[in-house]
Design an enzyme around this catalytic site. Structure first.
Site, PDB file in Angstrom:
ATOM      1  N   ASN A   7     -80.782 -13.766  -6.259  1.00 48.72           N
ATOM      2  CA  ASN A   7     -82.117 -13.164  -6.301  1.00 48.72           C
ATOM      3  C   ASN A   7     -82.502 -12.595  -7.659  1.00 48.72           C
ATOM      4  OD1 ASN A   7     -80.534 -10.865  -6.374  1.00 48.72           O
ATOM      5  ND2 ASN A   7     -81.126 -10.126  -4.346  1.00 48.72           N
ATOM      6  N   GLY A  39     -78.392 -16.008 -11.333  1.00 49.08           N
ATOM      7  CA  GLY A  39     -78.434 -16.568  -9.985  1.00 49.08           C
ATOM      8  C   GLY A  39     -79.816 -17.066  -9.616  1.00 49.08           C
ATOM      9  N   TYR A  78     -64.007  -4.446 -15.967  1.00 50.95           N
ATOM     10  CA  TYR A  78     -64.837  -5.657 -16.043  1.00 50.95           C
ATOM     11  C   TYR A  78     -64.052  -6.821 -16.629  1.00 50.95           C
ATOM     12  CZ  TYR A  78     -68.615  -8.842 -17.233  1.00 50.95           C
ATOM     13  OH  TYR A  78     -69.425  -9.954 -17.340  1.00 50.95           O
ATOM     14  N   SER A 131     -66.470 -14.782 -17.929  1.00 53.64           N
ATOM     15  CA  SER A 131     -67.046 -14.273 -19.165  1.00 53.64           C
ATOM     16  C   SER A 131     -66.013 -14.345 -20.268  1.00 53.64           C
ATOM     17  CB  SER A 131     -67.501 -12.819 -18.987  1.00 53.64           C
ATOM     18  OG  SER A 131     -67.817 -12.228 -20.234  1.00 53.64           O
TER      19      SER A 131
END
Length: 332
Positions: A39, A43, A201, A172
């Site tokens: 959304n 994506g 992360y 990433s």
């Protein structure tokens, strides 16, 4: 740390033309896709490009209202760019921080009796305040890796049944930055503040590649050589992943990082190209590319030594599998 900058193949990507554009996506009319976090950001652009080629796209997200609004925007865009098309876009409820919710999501999709040709594990958290998931795992690791692990494993029989099929794990280049000694210290995954938000992360993005390689090996050994699983680095993009920076880095650092991304970052549409390449390019099947790592735009690169460590790949897979099996969420 960032060993890729010493790799000539990395610098070649700056002078080579893009290896893929949305014009290279073939007709997907008979295909069904799930895009987690569909959304917004990468994506959203991935969902748009797949739907524009006729795929039936499920946007797997937590916020139903936000996702329904995104579907309306997608339909408006498609009415202008592909007026001949009747887009097939649906909401699929998914909370990656709650493994029981993930299991329900997989069950809900499987109950529809549809094939599944494309799974894009795109959703993720960035630098958020340290906390634990509902299942007692460090939150960023839980959302970025463990939730996607369970979703993929539960949908894997359908992906195998529907082959040729694709699994794309959005990682990433941050996986090359600071991570715990050994890559992942499994004993600290239940500690919310065991490491800094940056390390949380980076570790989760390393896990994405480790899982990709372990899963590709299992599929290949089982003879399912038409299920292609790859990991991607989308580039430094404007995607909204910086929204929580003030909570962990303070206003000044947050502002600097956001301005840097705005100045040097790519658009979400450009950032989505590499995952779209893995999700839809005929090259993936023609060249039998699986267990690989790609950077913009659709160029293969060798990931970090930790990511290439087979023992660590297997340890992560076993840890993840044991975690969900013990909770009765997956059978082996």
């Amino acid at each position: 740390m960032l060993e890729s900058i010493y790799n000539i193949d990395y610098w070649k990507t700056y002078i080579l033309k893009a290896n893929f554009t949305t014009d290279n996506i073939p007709d997907l009319t008979s295909k069904v896709a799930i895009v987690t976090g569909g959304n917004a950001g990468l994506g959203y652009e991935t969902s748009l490009a797949l739907a524009a080629k006729g795929a039936h796209v499920f946007l797997a997200c937590r916020d139903k209202a936000k996702t329904l609004d995104a579907i309306e925007r997608l339909e408006r865009e498609l009415s202008e760019t592909a007026p001949h098309l009747y887009p097939k876009l649906d909401f699929l409820s998914l909370d990656l921080a709650d493994l029981r919710s993930v299991a329900k999501t997989a069950q809900e999709f499987l109950s529809k009796g549809l094939q599944l040709n494309i799974l894009v594990n795109n959703a993720g958290l960035g630098l958020v305040p340290p906390s634990l998931s509902k299942d007692g795992v460090e939150l960023v690791f839980a959302v970025n890796h463990l939730g996607h692990f369970l979703l993929t494993q539960l949908l894997l029989p359908k992906l195998i049944e529907s082959q040729p099929s694709r699994i794309v794990n959005v990682s990433s280049m941050a996986h090359e930055l600071e991570v715990p000694l050994g890559g992942i210290q499994f004993g600290t995954l239940s500690q919310p503040d065991g490491e800094s938000p940056f390390v949380h992360y980076n570790r989760s993005k390393l896990a994405n590649i480790l899982y990709t390689k372990a899963l590709a090996r299992r599929l290949r050994n089982a003879g399912h050589d038409r299920v292609f699983v790859n990991a991607v680095h989308p580039g430094y993009c404007m995607t909204g992943i910086d929204d929580d920076l003030t909570l962990t880095q303070g206003k000044i650092v947050s502002k600097l990082l956001t301005l840097t991304r705005a100045w040097a970052g790519r658009t979400a549409a450009d950032g989505a190209l590499t995952q779209l390449y893995c999700a839809a390019s005929p090259e993936i099947e023609d060249k039998k590319l699986s267990g690989r790592y790609f950077i913009p735009d659709a160029h293969e690169l060798r990931p970090s030594p930790y990511a290439m460590n087979k023992e660590l790949q297997e340890r992560l897979f076993k840890y993840s599998e044991d975690f969900v099996v013990k909770r009765g969420l997956l059978t082996t």
